[in-house]
Scaffold this motif. Structure first.
Motif, PDB file in Angstrom:
ATOM      1  N   LYS A  46       4.697  -0.232  13.366  1.00 51.19           N
ATOM      2  CA  LYS A  46       3.226  -0.379  13.533  1.00 51.19           C
ATOM      3  C   LYS A  46       2.655  -1.655  13.059  1.00 51.19           C
ATOM      4  O   LYS A  46       2.990  -2.065  12.048  1.00 51.19           O
ATOM      5  CB  LYS A  46       2.494   0.928  13.112  1.00 51.19           C
ATOM      6  CG  LYS A  46       1.042   1.005  13.370  1.00 51.19           C
ATOM      7  CD  LYS A  46       0.644   2.334  12.969  1.00 51.19           C
ATOM      8  CE  LYS A  46      -0.830   2.543  13.086  1.00 51.19           C
ATOM      9  NZ  LYS A  46      -1.416   3.889  12.686  1.00 51.19           N
ATOM     10  N   GLN A  47       1.544  -2.253  13.594  1.00 49.02           N
ATOM     11  CA  GLN A  47       0.881  -3.190  13.341  1.00 49.02           C
ATOM     12  C   GLN A  47      -0.648  -3.178  13.684  1.00 49.02           C
ATOM     13  O   GLN A  47      -0.923  -2.490  14.862  1.00 49.02           O
ATOM     14  CB  GLN A  47       1.421  -4.402  13.901  1.00 49.02           C
ATOM     15  CG  GLN A  47       2.761  -5.093  13.783  1.00 49.02           C
ATOM     16  CD  GLN A  47       3.186  -6.042  14.815  1.00 49.02           C
ATOM     17  OE1 GLN A  47       2.660  -6.439  15.537  1.00 49.02           O
ATOM     18  NE2 GLN A  47       4.259  -6.788  14.341  1.00 49.02           N
TER      19      GLN A  47
ATOM     20  N   VAL B   6      -4.069  -8.205   8.415  1.00 51.28           N
ATOM     21  CA  VAL B   6      -3.105  -7.528   9.221  1.00 51.28           C
ATOM     22  C   VAL B   6      -2.491  -6.549   8.469  1.00 51.28           C
ATOM     23  O   VAL B   6      -2.013  -6.769   7.287  1.00 51.28           O
ATOM     24  CB  VAL B   6      -2.047  -8.426   9.728  1.00 51.28           C
ATOM     25  CG1 VAL B   6      -1.004  -7.832  10.688  1.00 51.28           C
ATOM     26  CG2 VAL B   6      -2.685  -9.806  10.530  1.00 51.28           C
ATOM     27  N   THR B   7      -2.308  -5.243   9.159  1.00 53.40           N
ATOM     28  CA  THR B   7      -1.541  -4.301   8.280  1.00 53.40           C
ATOM     29  C   THR B   7      -0.425  -3.955   9.179  1.00 53.40           C
ATOM     30  O   THR B   7      -0.149  -3.835  10.252  1.00 53.40           O
ATOM     31  CB  THR B   7      -2.435  -3.017   8.194  1.00 53.40           C
ATOM     32  OG1 THR B   7      -3.383  -3.202   7.419  1.00 53.40           O
ATOM     33  CG2 THR B   7      -1.795  -2.138   7.272  1.00 53.40           C
ATOM     34  N   LEU B   8       0.930  -3.862   8.451  1.00 51.07           N
ATOM     35  CA  LEU B   8       2.297  -3.619   8.962  1.00 51.07           C
ATOM     36  C   LEU B   8       2.773  -2.341   8.290  1.00 51.07           C
ATOM     37  O   LEU B   8       2.627  -2.233   7.123  1.00 51.07           O
ATOM     38  CB  LEU B   8       3.212  -4.688   8.483  1.00 51.07           C
ATOM     39  CG  LEU B   8       2.792  -6.376   9.015  1.00 51.07           C
ATOM     40  CD1 LEU B   8       4.091  -7.139   8.564  1.00 51.07           C
ATOM     41  CD2 LEU B   8       2.721  -6.377  10.667  1.00 51.07           C
TER      42      LEU B   8
ATOM     43  N   GLN C 102       0.834  -1.127  -0.207  1.00 54.92           N
ATOM     44  CA  GLN C 102      -0.005   0.095  -0.007  1.00 54.92           C
ATOM     45  C   GLN C 102       0.831   1.181  -0.032  1.00 54.92           C
ATOM     46  O   GLN C 102       0.209   2.448   0.272  1.00 54.92           O
ATOM     47  CB  GLN C 102      -1.029   0.248   1.201  1.00 54.92           C
ATOM     48  CG  GLN C 102      -1.950  -1.214   1.110  1.00 54.92           C
ATOM     49  CD  GLN C 102      -2.729  -1.241   2.294  1.00 54.92           C
ATOM     50  OE1 GLN C 102      -2.965  -0.385   3.357  1.00 54.92           O
ATOM     51  NE2 GLN C 102      -3.947  -2.011   1.943  1.00 54.92           N
ATOM     52  N   GLY C 103       2.209   1.211  -0.235  1.00 50.96           N
ATOM     53  CA  GLY C 103       3.065   2.253  -0.381  1.00 50.96           C
ATOM     54  C   GLY C 103       3.968   2.599   0.653  1.00 50.96           C
ATOM     55  O   GLY C 103       3.723   2.029   1.738  1.00 50.96           O
TER      56      GLY C 103
ATOM     57  N   VAL D 202       9.061   3.749   6.282  1.00 48.44           N
ATOM     58  CA  VAL D 202       8.314   2.366   5.924  1.00 48.44           C
ATOM     59  C   VAL D 202       7.482   2.066   4.865  1.00 48.44           C
ATOM     60  O   VAL D 202       7.119   2.900   4.165  1.00 48.44           O
ATOM     61  CB  VAL D 202       7.666   2.257   7.206  1.00 48.44           C
ATOM     62  CG1 VAL D 202       8.417   2.274   8.507  1.00 48.44           C
ATOM     63  CG2 VAL D 202       6.501   3.388   7.402  1.00 48.44           C
ATOM     64  N   GLU D 203       7.318   0.866   4.809  1.00 50.83           N
ATOM     65  CA  GLU D 203       6.396   0.234   3.735  1.00 50.83           C
ATOM     66  C   GLU D 203       4.989  -0.181   4.378  1.00 50.83           C
ATOM     67  O   GLU D 203       5.305  -0.963   5.290  1.00 50.83           O
ATOM     68  CB  GLU D 203       7.045  -0.686   2.766  1.00 50.83           C
ATOM     69  CG  GLU D 203       6.218  -0.979   1.442  1.00 50.83           C
ATOM     70  CD  GLU D 203       6.913   0.102   0.345  1.00 50.83           C
ATOM     71  OE1 GLU D 203       6.091   0.061  -0.628  1.00 50.83           O
ATOM     72  OE2 GLU D 203       7.735   0.895   0.716  1.00 50.83           O
ATOM     73  N   LYS D 204       4.149   0.256   3.824  1.00 57.20           N
ATOM     74  CA  LYS D 204       2.644  -0.392   4.571  1.00 57.20           C
ATOM     75  C   LYS D 204       2.224  -1.428   3.691  1.00 57.20           C
ATOM     76  O   LYS D 204       1.972  -1.406   2.517  1.00 57.20           O
ATOM     77  CB  LYS D 204       1.647   0.863   4.437  1.00 57.20           C
ATOM     78  CG  LYS D 204       0.387   0.477   5.009  1.00 57.20           C
ATOM     79  CD  LYS D 204      -0.575   1.668   4.834  1.00 57.20           C
ATOM     80  CE  LYS D 204      -1.855   1.332   5.477  1.00 57.20           C
ATOM     81  NZ  LYS D 204      -3.076   2.457   5.270  1.00 57.20           N
ATOM     82  N   LEU D 205       2.196  -2.407   4.439  1.00 53.57           N
ATOM     83  CA  LEU D 205       1.892  -3.876   3.933  1.00 53.57           C
ATOM     84  C   LEU D 205       0.439  -4.310   4.351  1.00 53.57           C
ATOM     85  O   LEU D 205       0.542  -4.294   5.638  1.00 53.57           O
ATOM     86  CB  LEU D 205       3.017  -5.061   3.851  1.00 53.57           C
ATOM     87  CG  LEU D 205       4.280  -4.535   3.253  1.00 53.57           C
ATOM     88  CD1 LEU D 205       5.275  -5.575   3.740  1.00 53.57           C
ATOM     89  CD2 LEU D 205       4.352  -4.208   1.749  1.00 53.57           C
ATOM     90  N   ASP D 206      -0.348  -4.729   3.693  1.00 51.93           N
ATOM     91  CA  ASP D 206      -1.600  -5.534   3.996  1.00 51.93           C
ATOM     92  C   ASP D 206      -1.437  -6.882   3.964  1.00 51.93           C
ATOM     93  O   ASP D 206      -1.297  -7.587   2.694  1.00 51.93           O
ATOM     94  CB  ASP D 206      -2.682  -5.032   3.360  1.00 51.93           C
ATOM     95  CG  ASP D 206      -4.149  -5.258   4.154  1.00 51.93           C
ATOM     96  OD1 ASP D 206      -4.274  -4.846   5.181  1.00 51.93           O
ATOM     97  OD2 ASP D 206      -4.915  -6.052   3.543  1.00 51.93           O
TER      98      ASP D 206
END
Length: 228
Positions: A190-191, A177-179, A144-145, A158-162
């Motif tokens: 953040k999680q 889960v979103t990281l 997610q960018g 950071v990279e936002k990963l779902d």
């Protein structure tokens, strides 16, 4: 599984295209996976303080927990200690295949053994030393960018990963889960865990220390067994 609410919170070589004269560096999610793989190869341990916001949709109420944790790798095995103070105080110890959870109110601990080691460690290493390749193996990932977050000392890209679990038992506990992950160090800042009932668990991590000596006294399991 009850213990997963506390694990919210678990190395491979980077995967590159076949070598050719015209090969180009990976970009996007592939680049993030490669960075995480590289960080995982040298990961030994990480310690952090955290704040967790637990939202219960049915009562529209928030519970705030604070504490600290460590994740340590010895060879192919992962070890973890987690200490929550204040509301919901508890201490959790993970050694390969076994979780012990101390309940201060009862002054005893419960033991959960014969666990699915790979499943539990897929949670433990969500942003704490896990390789990107293993992440892709266990989760369907949507990039997610990029964003910028504070780690308590500085601003970090950071990279936002779902993530959506590929195992049905994981999806029964968490729909996704979103990281927010620093792929260079291989750690989460953040999680957010989302449950089927609409509850969320949001954890933010600060005072992150990589490597070094771990003081395990705060994570010691006291008392006797709750059920003998």
């Amino acid at each position: 599984m009850k213990i997963l609410k506390h694990l919210g919170p678990v190395a491979a070589f980077a995967l590159f295209p076949a070598a050719t004269a015209l090969a180009t560096p990976p970009t996007g999610l592939d680049a993030v996976i490669a960075q995480m793989d590289a960080a995982s190869k040298t990961f030994k341990s990480a310690q952090a303080d955290f704040t967790k916001d637990i939202f219960e949709k049915i009562v529209s109420d928030h519970t705030i927990q604070k504490g600290s944790l460590y994740v340590e790798r010895k060879g192919a095995d992962t070890y973890m200690g987690l200490n929550i103070t204040g509301a919901g105080a508890t201490t959790v110890e993970y050694t390969p295949g076994t979780v012990r959870q101390y309940q201060p109110g009862l002054k005893c601990f419960n033991t959960y053994s014969s666990l699915n080691k790979s499943s539990v460690e897929s949670f433990l290493t969500l942003g704490f030393g896990g390789s990107g390749t293993e992440l892709k193996k266990n989760w369907t990932i949507t990039d997610q960018g990029s964003e910028t977050l504070s780690d308590g000392k500085s601003q970090v890209k950071v990279e936002k990963l779902d993530l959506v679990g590929k195992d049905q038992s994981v999806r029964n506990n968490f729909t996704h889960v979103t990281l927010w992950i620093d792929p260079v160090r291989g750690i989460s800042l953040k999680q957010v865990f989302y449950t089927p009932s609409g509850d969320t668990q949001t954890a933010t991590y600060t005072n992150i220390r990589m490597g070094g000596t771990i003081d395990k006294k705060p994570y010691a399991i006291g008392g006797g067994a709750c059920h003998k």
